[in-house]
Design a protein around this motif. Sequence first.
Motif, PDB file in Angstrom:
ATOM      1  N   ALA A 195       0.983  -1.264  -0.217  1.00 40.56           N
ATOM      2  CA  ALA A 195      -0.097  -0.183   0.008  1.00 40.56           C
ATOM      3  C   ALA A 195       0.764   1.412   0.033  1.00 40.56           C
ATOM      4  CB  ALA A 195      -0.852   0.050   1.075  1.00 40.56           C
ATOM      5  N   VAL A 196       2.121   1.095  -0.280  1.00 39.20           N
ATOM      6  CA  VAL A 196       2.916   2.312  -0.564  1.00 39.20           C
ATOM      7  C   VAL A 196       2.375   2.993  -1.972  1.00 39.20           C
ATOM      8  CG1 VAL A 196       5.130   3.443  -1.092  1.00 39.20           C
ATOM      9  CG2 VAL A 196       4.740   1.695   0.662  1.00 39.20           C
ATOM     10  N   THR A 197       2.010   4.287  -1.978  1.00 31.97           N
ATOM     11  CA  THR A 197       1.458   4.915  -3.211  1.00 31.97           C
ATOM     12  C   THR A 197       2.543   6.023  -3.695  1.00 31.97           C
ATOM     13  OG1 THR A 197       0.484   6.888  -1.753  1.00 31.97           O
ATOM     14  CG2 THR A 197      -0.887   4.638  -2.328  1.00 31.97           C
ATOM     15  N   ASN A 198       2.347   6.220  -4.823  1.00 33.17           N
ATOM     16  CA  ASN A 198       3.195   7.266  -5.767  1.00 33.17           C
ATOM     17  C   ASN A 198       2.239   7.952  -6.866  1.00 33.17           C
ATOM     18  OD1 ASN A 198       5.007   8.172  -8.043  1.00 33.17           O
ATOM     19  ND2 ASN A 198       6.327   7.861  -6.300  1.00 33.17           N
ATOM     20  N   TYR A 199       2.373   9.265  -6.880  1.00 32.87           N
ATOM     21  CA  TYR A 199       1.248   9.852  -7.871  1.00 32.87           C
ATOM     22  C   TYR A 199       1.995  10.981  -8.803  1.00 32.87           C
ATOM     23  CZ  TYR A 199      -1.955   8.563  -4.519  1.00 32.87           C
ATOM     24  OH  TYR A 199      -3.133   8.071  -3.531  1.00 32.87           O
ATOM     25  N   ALA A 200       1.805  11.092  -9.846  1.00 36.49           N
ATOM     26  CA  ALA A 200       2.253  12.028 -10.917  1.00 36.49           C
ATOM     27  C   ALA A 200       1.873  13.437 -10.293  1.00 36.49           C
ATOM     28  CB  ALA A 200       1.479  11.761 -12.369  1.00 36.49           C
ATOM     29  N   ASP A 201       2.838  14.318 -10.727  1.00 40.36           N
ATOM     30  CA  ASP A 201       2.790  15.754 -10.117  1.00 40.36           C
ATOM     31  C   ASP A 201       1.298  16.369 -10.602  1.00 40.36           C
ATOM     32  OD1 ASP A 201       6.330  16.750 -10.402  1.00 40.36           O
ATOM     33  OD2 ASP A 201       4.882  15.733  -8.801  1.00 40.36           O
TER      34      ASP A 201
END
Length: 122
Positions: A55-61
């Motif tokens: 559940a580690v998340t990453n998002y585009a700017d």
Amino acid sequence: QVQLVESGGGLVQPGGSLSVSCVASGSIFSINAMGWYRQAPGKQRELVATITRGAVTNYADSVKGRSAISRDNAKNTVYLQINNLKPEDTAVYYCAARSRPGALTTYEPDYWGRGTQVTVSS
């Protein structure tokens, strides 16, 4: 093999919200990371958001601060919600998954869904 099926696309007014979901089937035990990509006409594919098994998340700017990716392992489903939608969010949104080691932010997915159209327009 893993199959991914997206749903939830459609027409939304600017400023509105949209939630898309992706159900995984097949060898789901092998999935490590899942994510959402999008591609607008005439533009390159863009990684929108990723989520790991932990559940580690990453998002585009471009969507950071107004989107959320989540994962329900019991339902084999990953969700993406985007708020305050803009016309430039218009694209085909693809669900993707990776079974091999390595993050989606660095490596290509192993599996793709067929995509769901999201159109932001008044």
